[in-house]
Design a protein around this motif. Structure first.
Motif, PDB file in Angstrom:
ATOM      1  N   ILE A  11       0.829  -1.214   0.000  1.00  0.00           N
ATOM      2  CA  ILE A  11       0.000   0.000   0.000  1.00  0.00           C
ATOM      3  C   ILE A  11       0.862   1.262   0.000  1.00  0.00           C
ATOM      4  N   ALA A  12       2.147   1.124   0.359  1.00  0.00           N
ATOM      5  CA  ALA A  12       3.059   2.281   0.319  1.00  0.00           C
ATOM      6  C   ALA A  12       4.498   1.779   0.398  1.00  0.00           C
ATOM      7  N   THR A  13       5.408   2.547  -0.216  1.00  0.00           N
ATOM      8  CA  THR A  13       6.842   2.272  -0.044  1.00  0.00           C
ATOM      9  C   THR A  13       7.500   3.578   0.381  1.00  0.00           C
ATOM     10  N   ASP A  14       8.548   3.475   1.144  1.00  0.00           N
ATOM     11  CA  ASP A  14       9.273   4.668   1.577  1.00  0.00           C
ATOM     12  C   ASP A  14      10.762   4.420   1.335  1.00  0.00           C
ATOM     13  N   VAL A  15      11.296   5.015   0.254  1.00  0.00           N
ATOM     14  CA  VAL A  15      12.704   4.731  -0.077  1.00  0.00           C
ATOM     15  C   VAL A  15      13.669   5.430   0.890  1.00  0.00           C
ATOM     16  N   LYS A  16      13.196   6.507   1.551  1.00  0.00           N
ATOM     17  CA  LYS A  16      14.091   7.187   2.512  1.00  0.00           C
ATOM     18  C   LYS A  16      14.357   6.304   3.729  1.00  0.00           C
ATOM     19  N   SER A  17      13.277   5.750   4.306  1.00  0.00           N
ATOM     20  CA  SER A  17      13.464   4.884   5.487  1.00  0.00           C
ATOM     21  C   SER A  17      13.603   3.416   5.088  1.00  0.00           C
ATOM     22  N   ASN A  18      13.517   3.147   3.768  1.00  0.00           N
ATOM     23  CA  ASN A  18      13.628   1.784   3.219  1.00  0.00           C
ATOM     24  C   ASN A  18      12.616   0.824   3.850  1.00  0.00           C
ATOM     25  N   ALA A  19      11.361   1.288   3.946  1.00  0.00           N
ATOM     26  CA  ALA A  19      10.305   0.456   4.527  1.00  0.00           C
ATOM     27  C   ALA A  19       9.221   0.199   3.482  1.00  0.00           C
ATOM     28  N   ILE A  20       8.566  -0.957   3.607  1.00  0.00           N
ATOM     29  CA  ILE A  20       7.428  -1.291   2.750  1.00  0.00           C
ATOM     30  C   ILE A  20       6.226  -1.515   3.660  1.00  0.00           C
ATOM     31  N   TYR A  21       5.085  -0.921   3.280  1.00  0.00           N
ATOM     32  CA  TYR A  21       3.862  -1.076   4.069  1.00  0.00           C
ATOM     33  C   TYR A  21       2.849  -1.876   3.252  1.00  0.00           C
ATOM     34  N   THR A  22       2.238  -2.865   3.905  1.00  0.00           N
ATOM     35  CA  THR A  22       1.315  -3.750   3.194  1.00  0.00           C
ATOM     36  C   THR A  22      -0.018  -3.847   3.936  1.00  0.00           C
ATOM     37  N   GLY A  23      -1.013  -4.363   3.219  1.00  0.00           N
ATOM     38  CA  GLY A  23      -2.319  -4.625   3.828  1.00  0.00           C
ATOM     39  C   GLY A  23      -2.892  -5.892   3.227  1.00  0.00           C
ATOM     40  N   GLN A  24      -3.758  -6.570   3.960  1.00  0.00           N
ATOM     41  CA  GLN A  24      -4.325  -7.835   3.477  1.00  0.00           C
ATOM     42  C   GLN A  24      -5.506  -7.615   2.533  1.00  0.00           C
ATOM     43  N   GLY A  25      -5.458  -8.301   1.398  1.00  0.00           N
ATOM     44  CA  GLY A  25      -6.607  -8.320   0.478  1.00  0.00           C
ATOM     45  C   GLY A  25      -6.657  -7.125  -0.460  1.00  0.00           C
ATOM     46  N   HIS A  26      -7.301  -7.330  -1.631  1.00  0.00           N
ATOM     47  CA  HIS A  26      -7.323  -6.240  -2.632  1.00  0.00           C
ATOM     48  C   HIS A  26      -8.366  -5.176  -2.319  1.00  0.00           C
ATOM     49  N   ASN A  27      -9.102  -5.352  -1.199  1.00  0.00           N
ATOM     50  CA  ASN A  27     -10.044  -4.302  -0.802  1.00  0.00           C
ATOM     51  C   ASN A  27      -9.542  -3.499   0.399  1.00  0.00           C
ATOM     52  N   HIS A  28      -8.280  -3.663   0.719  1.00  0.00           N
ATOM     53  CA  HIS A  28      -7.711  -2.948   1.879  1.00  0.00           C
ATOM     54  C   HIS A  28      -7.829  -1.435   1.664  1.00  0.00           C
ATOM     55  N   PRO A  29      -8.297  -0.694   2.688  1.00  0.00           N
ATOM     56  CA  PRO A  29      -8.523   0.757   2.500  1.00  0.00           C
ATOM     57  C   PRO A  29      -7.261   1.530   2.118  1.00  0.00           C
ATOM     58  N   GLY A  30      -6.091   0.997   2.470  1.00  0.00           N
ATOM     59  CA  GLY A  30      -4.836   1.687   2.143  1.00  0.00           C
ATOM     60  C   GLY A  30      -4.520   1.720   0.660  1.00  0.00           C
TER      61      GLY A  30
END
Length: 395
Positions: free
Chosen positions: A292-311
């Protein structure tokens, strides 16, 4: 007789395009573009340029048209590959096919064609060109291909009036099955050849390996954000203007390590893109994890379950002023103006109802329905009926 240079790619679409032009009485020249040398990053045998150039040559011989190969790999590296590396490094996801058409096929290649005395350049794209008169001058239209399943006008969304003026799309009125049928009747070597996949002219590339040539792996954490997180339940502020509301709707949520729990590790946030679910290697979740988001500065990946995730969903996106492109310059919006359009944020997406709002700071595309995985660096294109009138890079 008008002279046309056809970009023969070694595929069925450009082969039939060349045949149709010859039938229409044009003097046709076939030109194959070699754009890539490095076979170490392509998945073996998926799209070797040697086989393609050989097929293109056989088609030219069969049709009785002159043929030659041009090596554009230097320009391709500089304008497409280097740009891709830079975009991924900055955490954006570029679309090399759209760029390839703007920078290579309808620019570098077109200039070569014109030095060969060509009046036009033709390709095997599934789209059509229209011509109307506005204020006594000819204006060219980029229209969708007749085959809804194959319409490729999106890939040409960055073309200019000058480029369209000299372009021809001979198969735009046909469907893919009709094109294959013509090729079979002519006994062309490309008649039953599979469509090429992957990067324009490079073929199927192992993207992480391709990117690793320039972008070093860097271990980081994968976080999972629950669908019922507080982040998604904050009430909307009151806005003093429409522009304020559009800024709010188009701004991505900023996540941090406190937003969710760490569920795995990755080799570099710059290798991943929003909406992606393959390559995460995190198991044990009820539904698949989507980025649902990537942050190349902090090198973090954010995820959520399922293709209906609000993110995954947003109602609006912004195009910076410098990256707005109107195919139909006569329809360009002035500051404060708006326009009802049908828009898409990726190839093959169904057209979506939206409104464009032009401000000093840029152009906002506000969708009637929230859109999944709006991705920075990709192109949004907008249509009026079956005409693609403009596009821009999602910021």
């Amino acid at each position: 007789m008008k002279r046309v240079v056809v970009g023969l790619s070694g595929g069925v679409d450009s082969s039939v395009a060349a045949y149709l032009l010859k039938e229409q009485g044009y003097e046709v020249i076939g030109l194959f573009m070699k754009n890539w040398h490095d076979d170490s990053v392509t998945i073996s045998n998926e799209c070797p340029w040697l086989e393609d150039s050989n097929d293109a040559l056989l088609v030219a011989e069969k049709l009785g048209i002159p043929f030659q190969t041009v090596d554009l790999s230097e320009q391709y590296k500089e304008k497409i590959v280097d740009y891709m590396f830079k975009e991924y490094e900055n955490g954006r996801t570029p679309n090399p096919d759209v760029l390839c058409n703007r920078e290579i096929k309808f620019d570098v290649f077109m200039k070569i064609a014109l030095t060969l005395g060509a009046n036009f350049v033709a390709t095997g794209h599934y789209c059509r060109k229209g011509e109307i008169e506005v204020d006594g001058k000819p204006v060219y239209q980029l229209l969708s291909g007749k085959d809804d399943n194959k319409d490729q006008s999106y890939f040409l969304c960055q073309l200019s009036q000058e480029q369209l003026a000299k372009s021809l799309f001979p198969i735009g009125e046909l469907t893919k099955p009709q094109v294959r049928e013509i090729a079979l009747q002519l006994d062309l070597v490309t008649a039953e050849k599979k469509d090429s996949q992957g990067l324009c002219f490079i073929g199927k590339v192992r993207l992480p390996e391709f990117l690793q040539q320039q972008l070093q792996p860097k271990e980081g954490l994968i976080y999972e954000i629950p669908a019922d997180s507080e982040i998604y339940n904050t009430s909307k502020p009151t806005f003093n203007s429409l522009e304020e509301e559009l800024i709010f709707e188009s701004t991505s949520i900023k996540y941090n390590s406190e937003s969710g729990k760490a569920v795995g590790k990755h080799q570099g946030a710059h290798y991943f893109t929003i909406g992606q679910r393959k390559g995460l290697n995190v198991g044990g979740t009820k539904e698949a994890l989507f980025i649902i988001a990537t942050d190349v500065k902090s090198n973090a990946i954010y995820t959520g379950q399922g293709h209906n995730h609000p993110g995954l969903f947003k109602k609006a996106l912004k195009v910076n002023s410098s990256e707005i492109h109107w195919v139909r310059e006569d329809l360009k919006l002035k500051n404060g103006e708006s326009m009802q359009v049908m828009a898409r944020i990726r190839y093959r997406q169904e057209l979506q109802q939206a409104t464009l709002y032009q401000f000093e700071s840029g152009l906002y595309v506000y969708f009637d329905q929230p859109q999944s995985a709006i991705t920075e660096g990709q192109f949004v294109a907008w249509n009026i009926e079956d005409e693609l009138v403009g596009s821009g890079v999602i910021s």
